[in-house]
Design a protein around this motif. Structure first.
Motif, short mmCIF file in Angstrom:
data_model
loop_
_atom_site.label_atom_id
_atom_site.label_comp_id
_atom_site.label_asym_id
_atom_site.label_seq_id
_atom_site.Cartn_x
_atom_site.Cartn_y
_atom_site.Cartn_z
N SER A 59 0.81 -1.22 0.00
CA SER A 59 0.00 0.00 0.00
C SER A 59 0.84 1.26 0.00
O SER A 59 0.37 2.33 -0.40
N GLY A 60 2.10 1.17 0.42
CA GLY A 60 2.96 2.34 0.43
C GLY A 60 3.63 2.63 -0.89
O GLY A 60 4.28 3.68 -1.05
N PHE A 61 3.47 1.73 -1.87
CA PHE A 61 4.17 1.89 -3.15
C PHE A 61 3.19 1.64 -4.31
O PHE A 61 3.33 0.65 -5.04
N PRO A 62 2.20 2.52 -4.48
CA PRO A 62 1.17 2.29 -5.50
C PRO A 62 1.61 2.74 -6.89
O PRO A 62 0.99 3.57 -7.53
N TYR A 63 2.71 2.16 -7.35
CA TYR A 63 3.29 2.55 -8.63
C TYR A 63 3.42 1.31 -9.52
O TYR A 63 3.90 0.27 -9.08
N ASP A 64 3.03 1.45 -10.78
CA ASP A 64 3.06 0.31 -11.69
C ASP A 64 4.46 -0.22 -11.93
O ASP A 64 4.65 -1.41 -12.23
N ASP A 65 5.47 0.64 -11.83
CA ASP A 65 6.83 0.22 -12.17
C ASP A 65 7.68 -0.12 -10.95
O ASP A 65 8.87 -0.35 -11.06
N VAL A 66 7.07 -0.17 -9.76
CA VAL A 66 7.77 -0.57 -8.54
C VAL A 66 7.25 -1.94 -8.12
O VAL A 66 6.04 -2.14 -7.96
N VAL A 67 8.16 -2.90 -7.96
CA VAL A 67 7.78 -4.27 -7.61
C VAL A 67 7.94 -4.46 -6.10
O VAL A 67 9.01 -4.21 -5.55
N VAL A 68 6.86 -4.89 -5.46
CA VAL A 68 6.87 -5.14 -4.01
C VAL A 68 6.62 -6.62 -3.77
O VAL A 68 5.66 -7.20 -4.29
N SER A 69 7.49 -7.24 -3.01
CA SER A 69 7.36 -8.66 -2.65
C SER A 69 7.38 -8.75 -1.14
O SER A 69 8.07 -7.96 -0.48
N GLY A 70 6.64 -9.71 -0.56
CA GLY A 70 6.65 -9.74 0.90
C GLY A 70 6.02 -10.95 1.52
O GLY A 70 5.50 -11.84 0.86
N LYS A 71 6.08 -10.95 2.86
CA LYS A 71 5.43 -11.97 3.68
C LYS A 71 4.90 -11.31 4.94
O LYS A 71 5.64 -10.69 5.69
N THR A 72 3.61 -11.48 5.18
CA THR A 72 2.97 -10.89 6.34
C THR A 72 3.03 -11.83 7.56
O THR A 72 3.34 -13.01 7.44
N GLY A 73 2.70 -11.25 8.71
CA GLY A 73 2.52 -12.03 9.93
C GLY A 73 1.49 -11.32 10.79
O GLY A 73 1.56 -10.10 10.94
N THR A 74 0.54 -12.08 11.34
CA THR A 74 -0.56 -11.45 12.09
C THR A 74 -0.93 -12.28 13.30
O THR A 74 -1.09 -13.50 13.20
N LEU A 75 -1.06 -11.61 14.43
CA LEU A 75 -1.60 -12.17 15.66
C LEU A 75 -2.37 -11.07 16.36
O LEU A 75 -2.26 -9.90 15.97
N PRO A 76 -3.16 -11.38 17.36
CA PRO A 76 -3.89 -10.32 18.07
C PRO A 76 -2.96 -9.18 18.49
O PRO A 76 -1.96 -9.42 19.18
N THR A 77 -3.27 -7.98 18.04
CA THR A 77 -2.54 -6.72 18.25
C THR A 77 -1.25 -6.62 17.44
O THR A 77 -0.64 -5.55 17.41
N LEU A 78 -0.82 -7.69 16.78
CA LEU A 78 0.44 -7.67 16.03
C LEU A 78 0.18 -7.73 14.52
O LEU A 78 -0.57 -8.57 14.04
N ARG A 79 0.83 -6.81 13.80
CA ARG A 79 0.74 -6.79 12.33
C ARG A 79 2.15 -6.55 11.80
O ARG A 79 2.76 -5.52 12.11
N ASN A 80 2.64 -7.49 10.99
CA ASN A 80 4.01 -7.43 10.51
C ASN A 80 4.06 -7.61 9.00
O ASN A 80 3.15 -8.21 8.41
N GLU A 81 5.13 -7.13 8.39
CA GLU A 81 5.45 -7.56 7.03
C GLU A 81 6.93 -7.32 6.76
O GLU A 81 7.49 -6.29 7.15
N VAL A 82 7.54 -8.30 6.11
CA VAL A 82 8.91 -8.15 5.63
C VAL A 82 8.88 -8.37 4.13
O VAL A 82 8.02 -9.11 3.61
N GLY A 83 9.80 -7.70 3.42
CA GLY A 83 9.78 -7.88 1.98
C GLY A 83 10.85 -7.08 1.28
O GLY A 83 11.80 -6.59 1.89
N ALA A 84 10.68 -6.94 -0.03
CA ALA A 84 11.62 -6.22 -0.87
C ALA A 84 10.85 -5.25 -1.76
O ALA A 84 9.74 -5.54 -2.20
N VAL A 85 11.47 -4.09 -1.99
CA VAL A 85 10.90 -3.06 -2.87
C VAL A 85 11.94 -2.79 -3.95
O VAL A 85 13.09 -2.44 -3.65
#
Length: 324
Positions: A254-280
């Motif tokens: 959501s932070g990179f809404p550009y057609d020519d920018v590639v975003v790859s990632g992996k989320t993690g979610t638990l109660p109160t916790l929201r994570n993501e790691v990836g590459a831009v």
């Protein structure tokens, strides 16, 4: 994608970050006010944030509590995937090995095989696709059983990830949540978080009592995957493909809404916790490893601003690294 700094996949990468002096600049030559603005963004979203963003080719970085321990949640599937491909390269396992998953034997979860009702048969390799692209817990636990928890932790150690430890499977994580909260279902855990003492009892939310890492460890691992240092080139390419197929657009992407920018990632979610790691990855060859872990102050299951701040904070960091 720019191909640079290729090294041996058996251990610590060959290139280390170059750091500049103190003063008006932070580590990696990044202005200190960038971290202040990111902190303000986290506060506005009602979360405590832990962030590390690194230029994969120069080592310049932006860090906010980057060395604090954080709960991996489903991000544990990243070192698991790396170990899978290292074992496949060494002939320890066959990626095409077929596996049959019966409904009573499967780990609970809202996606993929976890949510299916009938018997499923597929290869280990296809199970890794589901565990990354839709964060399928049942698929991940089958792969973890085949690879071995000790092997995942040995891989983390071999790659220099000193603060990364996989303690529990998806099934064990789910079971401890229910047990510690005194809840019958995962949804019930959320409803009990407001009760005095419940959140503090949850081992799954305590990085000292569950699978853990640091944002810096995770960007190190992602950089090794993108530089073909975490496994042989074919395995790293296969991993990059899976991260690029992840279906969730509401956090890092959501932070990179550009057609020519590639975003790859992996989320993690638990109660109160929201994570993501990836590459831009930018069209000019710039590529950035990103790790953002957040903890919400509100025990609310749907909190769009807490999801979106992962993308906005990452964008602030990346943009600061792209400035001369």
């Amino acid at each position: 994608m720019r191909e640079a700094n290729r090294g041996s996949w058996g251990g610590v990468p060959s290139q280390q970050a170059g750091m500049s002096g103190p003063g008006a600049w932070g580590s990696g030559g990044v202005r200190v006010d960038v971290t202040e603005r990111i902190e303000a963004e986290f506060r506005s979203a009602g979360v405590t944030g832990f962030l590390h963003v690194m230029d994969m080719d120069t080592g310049r970085e932006v860090a906010v509590r980057a060395d604090d321990p954080v709960v991996l949640a489903s991000v544990f599937k990243v070192p698991l995937l790396v170990t899978f491909h290292r074992q496949a390269a060494d002939g320890v396992l066959d990626p095409a090995e077929p596996v049959t998953l019966r409904p009573p034997d499967r780990t609970a979860g809202p996606t993929g095989i976890s949510a299916m009702q009938d018997e499923v048969r597929m290869s280990l390799r296809d199970l890794t696709l589901l565990m990354i692209t839709v964060s399928d817990n049942a698929a991940a636990d089958v792969v973890l059983d085949r690879v071995g928890r000790d092997a995942v932790n040995a891989t983390a150690a071999a790659l220099g990830l000193r603060d990364t430890v996989v303690e529990v499977s998806g099934r064990e994580l789910h079971e401890t949540l229910l047990e510690d909260a005194g809840a019958a279902t995962f949804a019930d855990v959320w409803t009990r978080l407001d009760e005095p003492g419940v959140e503090a009892r949850l081992r799954a939310l305590d990085p000292l009592r569950t699978s853990r890492s640091t944002p810096r460890d995770m960007t190190r691992l992602l950089s090794m995957i993108w530089r073909d240092e975490a496994a042989p080139p074919g395995g790293c390419a296969a991993m990059r493909r899976l991260f690029g197929l992840q279906v969730w657009p509401h956090r890092l992407s959501s932070g990179f809404p550009y057609d020519d920018v590639v975003v790859s990632g992996k989320t993690g979610t638990l109660p109160t916790l929201r994570n993501e790691v990836g590459a831009v990855e930018y069209p000019d060859g710039g590529r950035y490893a990103v790790a953002v872990f957040t903890r919400s102050l509100l025990p609310i299951a749907v909190l769009p601003q807490a999801d979106a701040v992962i993308g906005s904070a990452a964008r602030m960091a990346v943009e600061s690294l792209r400035r001369p």
